[in-house]
Design an enzyme around this catalytic site. Structure first.
Site, PDB file in Angstrom:
ATOM      1  N   THR A   1       3.218  10.252 -13.085  1.00 30.12           N
ATOM      2  CA  THR A   1       4.403  10.988 -12.625  1.00 30.12           C
ATOM      3  C   THR A   1       5.525   9.968 -12.437  1.00 30.12           C
ATOM      4  O   THR A   1       6.266   9.688 -13.359  1.00 30.12           O
ATOM      5  CB  THR A   1       4.120  11.786 -11.336  1.00 30.12           C
ATOM      6  OG1 THR A   1       3.562  10.914 -10.348  1.00 30.12           O
ATOM      7  CG2 THR A   1       3.145  12.919 -11.605  1.00 30.12           C
ATOM      8  N   THR A   2       5.636   9.371 -11.223  1.00 28.12           N
ATOM      9  CA  THR A   2       6.645   8.320 -11.036  1.00 28.12           C
ATOM     10  C   THR A   2       6.055   6.927 -11.257  1.00 28.12           C
ATOM     11  O   THR A   2       6.722   5.926 -10.997  1.00 28.12           O
ATOM     12  CB  THR A   2       7.265   8.396  -9.622  1.00 28.12           C
ATOM     13  OG1 THR A   2       6.229   8.333  -8.645  1.00 28.12           O
ATOM     14  CG2 THR A   2       8.060   9.673  -9.455  1.00 28.12           C
TER      15      THR A   2
ATOM     16  N   VAL B   1       1.719   6.211  -6.899  1.00 32.00           N
ATOM     17  CA  VAL B   1       2.665   5.182  -6.485  1.00 32.00           C
ATOM     18  C   VAL B   1       3.335   5.525  -5.167  1.00 32.00           C
ATOM     19  O   VAL B   1       3.992   4.680  -4.557  1.00 32.00           O
ATOM     20  CB  VAL B   1       3.752   4.942  -7.561  1.00 32.00           C
ATOM     21  CG1 VAL B   1       3.173   4.243  -8.762  1.00 32.00           C
ATOM     22  CG2 VAL B   1       4.413   6.240  -7.986  1.00 32.00           C
ATOM     23  N   GLY B   2       3.199   6.757  -4.718  1.00 33.81           N
ATOM     24  CA  GLY B   2       3.790   7.162  -3.453  1.00 33.81           C
ATOM     25  C   GLY B   2       2.944   8.243  -2.806  1.00 33.81           C
ATOM     26  O   GLY B   2       2.032   8.798  -3.419  1.00 33.81           O
TER      27      GLY B   2
ATOM     28  N   THR C   1      -7.069   7.980  -3.996  1.00 31.95           N
ATOM     29  CA  THR C   1      -5.639   7.911  -4.224  1.00 31.95           C
ATOM     30  C   THR C   1      -5.209   9.262  -4.772  1.00 31.95           C
ATOM     31  O   THR C   1      -5.955  10.229  -4.677  1.00 31.95           O
ATOM     32  CB  THR C   1      -5.299   6.758  -5.177  1.00 31.95           C
ATOM     33  OG1 THR C   1      -3.894   6.679  -5.284  1.00 31.95           O
ATOM     34  CG2 THR C   1      -5.929   6.940  -6.531  1.00 31.95           C
TER      35      THR C   1
ATOM     36  N   GLU D   1       5.987   2.888  -5.196  1.00 30.83           N
ATOM     37  CA  GLU D   1       7.365   3.267  -5.487  1.00 30.83           C
ATOM     38  C   GLU D   1       8.346   2.234  -4.922  1.00 30.83           C
ATOM     39  O   GLU D   1       8.394   1.992  -3.724  1.00 30.83           O
ATOM     40  CB  GLU D   1       7.657   4.653  -4.922  1.00 30.83           C
ATOM     41  CG  GLU D   1       6.957   5.735  -5.727  1.00 30.83           C
ATOM     42  CD  GLU D   1       7.079   7.123  -5.128  1.00 30.83           C
ATOM     43  OE1 GLU D   1       6.942   8.092  -5.887  1.00 30.83           O
ATOM     44  OE2 GLU D   1       7.303   7.241  -3.912  1.00 30.83           O
TER      45      GLU D   1
ATOM     46  N   ASN E   1      12.523   8.620  -3.758  1.00 32.48           N
ATOM     47  CA  ASN E   1      12.068   9.809  -3.046  1.00 32.48           C
ATOM     48  C   ASN E   1      13.197  10.711  -2.593  1.00 32.48           C
ATOM     49  O   ASN E   1      12.987  11.899  -2.346  1.00 32.48           O
ATOM     50  CB  ASN E   1      11.186   9.389  -1.870  1.00 32.48           C
ATOM     51  CG  ASN E   1       9.814   8.949  -2.343  1.00 32.48           C
ATOM     52  OD1 ASN E   1       8.986   9.765  -2.703  1.00 32.48           O
ATOM     53  ND2 ASN E   1       9.585   7.642  -2.372  1.00 32.48           N
TER      54      ASN E   1
END
Length: 383
Positions: free
Chosen positions: A143-144, A167-168, A176, A255, A378
């Site tokens: 995704t990111t 990542v976030g 995760t 992120e 974000n």
């Protein structure tokens, strides 16, 4: 190229969930595979997670089906029906039962699957599994993420391939955001489950980006036995190596991150206390921003240890704080020492060590620095 283990094939596509990048993955076994899995403890777990838990409880899978860029969370009865339809469509394409398909989703919360696009794609899915390279599979999960996260290892005649995204929104109770493993090793399901849980506890369960627990956390492994039996201890070591490499990739790719942060606490009462203190350090915004700015402010670490106020056996006079191999407390750092410490903090991998001087408990956690890019990413996530 990282080949999938024997007996595994994949389908990777873009079906228009959000943009033009790959967003749909089916990773299938030619025959039945034993499975183990762990999932988010969030009270807002999505329908896909609920369905996946049920699939793992059955003990045998044929496929992982993943939708990226849509979490299918907070979507109610419609979201549950959509997840079941997705599982049924994939099952029909590979000649399996719907209960043998684990659905995983990651992305924006509160949006229904675009079922018109999914139905159109499922209708053409049968027999379309040409992918034997794990790299496109890892890319489809993103995704990111700034890069795919993929690792592999051999154990005897078998291989293990793992891939992850995240990542976030990472402070997991079990895993995760998404972590999928496949192996052609032959294992009994109870053994696979026990090994998998131990490995997840010391790897993905030891990573934190921002203290936020995802609603979609899914970690699962399929073992189809195509390569025959393996030594169980060797398998656990190999799986641990793969999972740890992925864990560090997740932490390094947090992120807005510019540095991998590794915190080891030893001399604790037990492993649980060591983990608790290490998480306090790696989750501290003040520690993370000091690391980002290469500020040799070891007092931020002392603060993070000290706020574990329920641990009455932690005594400041027995604590030792290190950055890399350099002791920062109780040794007094002069200007030269502080300058040397600042130089170390400018590196891409920062190790913080804390000894509590109580007993022999130890634990290592992984995270990253905190930059202004995290806020920008974000602030604009849904737009």
């Amino acid at each position: 190229m990282t080949a999938l283990p024997r007996g595994f094939r994949a389908h990777v596509a873009n079906i228009g969930i959000k943009d033009t990048t790959a967003d749909f993955l089916v990773l299938a076994s030619d025959g039945p595979a034993v499975v183990a899995g762990m999932f988010t403890k969030s009270r807002f777990a999505g329908p896909s997670v609920v369905l996946a838990r049920s699939a793992v409880a059955g003990g045998v899978l044929r496929a992982f089906a993943l939708i990226s860029k849509n979490a299918n969370v907070a979507t109610g009865a419609e979201g549950e029906a959509n997840a079941r339809e997705l599982a049924a469509g994939v099952a029909a394409a590979i000649g399996a039962r719907p209960t043998q398909v684990l659905v995983a989703s990651t992305g924006v919360i509160g949006r229904q699957y675009p079922m018109d696009k999914i139905r159109t794609h499922l209708a053409e899915l049968a027999g379309s599994f040409p992918v034997t390279d794990a790299e496109p599979c890892a890319q489809a999960m993103m995704t990111t993420d700034t890069q795919p996260k993929l690792a592999a290892a051999a154990v005897g005649e078998a291989s293990i391939v793992g891939m992850a995204k995240g990542v976030g929104m990472i402070e997991p109770d079990m895993a995760t955001l998404i972590a999928l493993f496949v192996t052609d090793a032959r294992l009994d399901q109870p053994d696979l489950d026990a090994v998998f849980r131990r490995v997840i506890e010391r790897t993905f369960n030891a990573v934190s980006i921002d203290t936020d627990t995802s609603t979609s956390d899914t970690a699962a492994i399929m073992a189809n036995g195509a390569a025959g039996p393996v030594d169980l201890a060797a398998f656990e070591r190999a799986l641990g190596e793969v999972a740890l490499r992925l864990t560090k990739m997740v932490a390094r790719d947090g992120e807005g991150a510019t540095k991998l942060l590794e915190v080891t606490v030893d001399g604790a009462r037990d492993g649980a206390q060591a983990k608790r203190v290490a998480k306090s350090i790696v989750n501290s915004p003040l520690v993370k921003t000091a690391v980002h700015g290469a500020d040799p402010n070891w007092g931020r670490v002392a603060m993070a240890v000290g706020k574990c106020s329920d641990d009455l056996d932690i005594v400041a006079d027995r604590v030792v704080i290190r950055f890399g191999d350099q002791e920062a407390y109780p040794t007094h750092l002069d200007e030269v020492g502080l300058s040397r410490l600042g130089g170390y903090l400018r590196g891409e991998h920062v190790r913080i060590g804390v000894s509590l001087g109580i007993a022999d408990g130890t634990f290592t956690v992984y995270g990253c620095d905190l930059s202004d890019a995290y806020v920008r990413i974000n602030a604009d996530y849904t737009t």
